[in-house]
Write an enzyme that holds these catalytic residues in place. Structure first.
Site, PDB file in Angstrom:
ATOM      1  N   LYS A  13      28.382 -79.646  38.642  1.00 46.31           N
ATOM      2  CA  LYS A  13      27.835 -80.297  39.850  1.00 46.31           C
ATOM      3  C   LYS A  13      28.613 -79.867  41.099  1.00 46.31           C
ATOM      4  CE  LYS A  13      28.457 -84.587  38.598  1.00 46.31           C
ATOM      5  NZ  LYS A  13      29.079 -84.410  37.280  1.00 46.31           N
ATOM      6  N   ARG A  88      25.908 -93.135  39.505  1.00 41.25           N
ATOM      7  CA  ARG A  88      26.223 -92.970  38.081  1.00 41.25           C
ATOM      8  C   ARG A  88      25.760 -94.178  37.272  1.00 41.25           C
ATOM      9  NH1 ARG A  88      31.063 -89.383  39.188  1.00 41.25           N
ATOM     10  NH2 ARG A  88      31.951 -88.726  37.225  1.00 41.25           N
ATOM     11  N   ARG A 127      39.459 -76.376  33.114  1.00 40.16           N
ATOM     12  CA  ARG A 127      39.148 -76.549  34.540  1.00 40.16           C
ATOM     13  C   ARG A 127      40.395 -76.780  35.405  1.00 40.16           C
ATOM     14  NH1 ARG A 127      34.643 -80.682  36.729  1.00 40.16           N
ATOM     15  NH2 ARG A 127      36.056 -82.345  36.109  1.00 40.16           N
ATOM     16  N   ARG A 160      43.336 -81.767  36.786  1.00 42.68           N
ATOM     17  CA  ARG A 160      43.210 -83.210  36.978  1.00 42.68           C
ATOM     18  C   ARG A 160      43.725 -83.966  35.761  1.00 42.68           C
ATOM     19  NH1 ARG A 160      37.132 -84.017  39.069  1.00 42.68           N
ATOM     20  NH2 ARG A 160      37.298 -85.691  37.576  1.00 42.68           N
ATOM     21  N   ARG A 171      35.054 -90.003  29.364  1.00 42.67           N
ATOM     22  CA  ARG A 171      34.152 -89.734  30.496  1.00 42.67           C
ATOM     23  C   ARG A 171      32.778 -89.297  29.987  1.00 42.67           C
ATOM     24  NH1 ARG A 171      37.185 -85.428  33.503  1.00 42.67           N
ATOM     25  NH2 ARG A 171      35.497 -85.482  35.007  1.00 42.67           N
TER      26      ARG A 171
END
Ligand code: AMP
Length: 215
Positions: A13, A88, A127, A160, A171
């Site tokens: 996203k 969300r 990531r 992160r 998540r």
């Protein structure tokens, strides 16, 4: 134009939002980035959000909705914006509809970037983000030119805390439990565009842009 990008964590996203916001000249409203900025500045909002973010849980609707409705009052959202990571939950989707209706606006399109579970786990594990401009990188698919440095601004890259394995699983669990129902909410409003996000960044972007019917 008001556009929502929906997808699991790791669906791309943020990357697609960067491409679309510059192609379509739209403000990029990313709820996760707003929380992380607040956390960096140690504001009350940031400290509140930290508790949930560290655990891979959603920040309560009341706090999140208020933050986004305030954000869209800013002039750069007057003629549209791109929502990334928000809404969300169904309550957030309904509150956004109401907030926009009060301003005489509405959501035009909702792009759902669909990615397989195996691909999501692979992507989230590698990531890294720029700590200054938040540009995302991936050690396998989009590595930076200089290791540990952002190609765009030279900022340091970091991983992160919530990209660690246990939090990633939580998540994803939250996404499939709480966020998937809003896919139907927008499908029923005939606003949903589904895109296969298992492919490369440019291929996905090339499918999204024409599907919005503006270019
Ligand atoms: P993201 O960068 O979008 O993956 O968001 C990082 C974290 O911020 C999430 O795991 C949540 O804890 C929090 N967050 C971001 N957006 C929302 C939202 N719309 N509702 C609730 N919590 C959110």
């Amino acid at each position: 134009m008001y556009i929502i990008l929906l997808g699991a964590p790791g669906a791309g996203k943020g990357t697609q939002a960067d491409i679309l916001s510059s192609e379509l000249n739209l403000a990029h409203v990313a709820s996760g980035d707003l929380f992380r900025e607040a956390l960096k500045k140690e504001t009350e909002l940031g400290l509140l959000a930290k508790f949930y973010m560290e655990r891979g849980k959603l920040v309560p609707d009341e706090i999140t909705i208020k933050m986004i409705l305030q954000r869209i009052e800013m002039p750069d959202c007057d003629s549209g914006c791109l929502f990334d990571g928000f809404p969300r939950t169904l309550a957030q989707a309904e509150a956004l509809d109401k907030g926009l209706t009060d301003k005489g606006k509405h959501i035009d399109k909702v792009v759902y970037i669909k990615v397989s579970d195996e691909e999501l786990l692979k992507r989230l594990g590698g990531r890294w983000l720029c700590q200054d401009c938040q540009t995302p990188y991936h050690l396998l698919t989009v590595p930076p030119k200089v290791p540990g440095k952002c190609d765009k601004c030279g900022g340091e890259l970091y991983q992160r805390d919530d990209d660690k394995e246990d939090t990633i699983k939580e998540r994803l669990r939250v996404f499939f439990g709480q966020t998937i129902p809003i896919v139907d909410y927008y499908r029923n409003q005939s606003k949903l565009i589904e895109v296969n996000g298992d492919r490369g960044i440019q291929e996905v972007a090339k499918e999204i842009i024409p599907s919005l019917g503006v270019k």
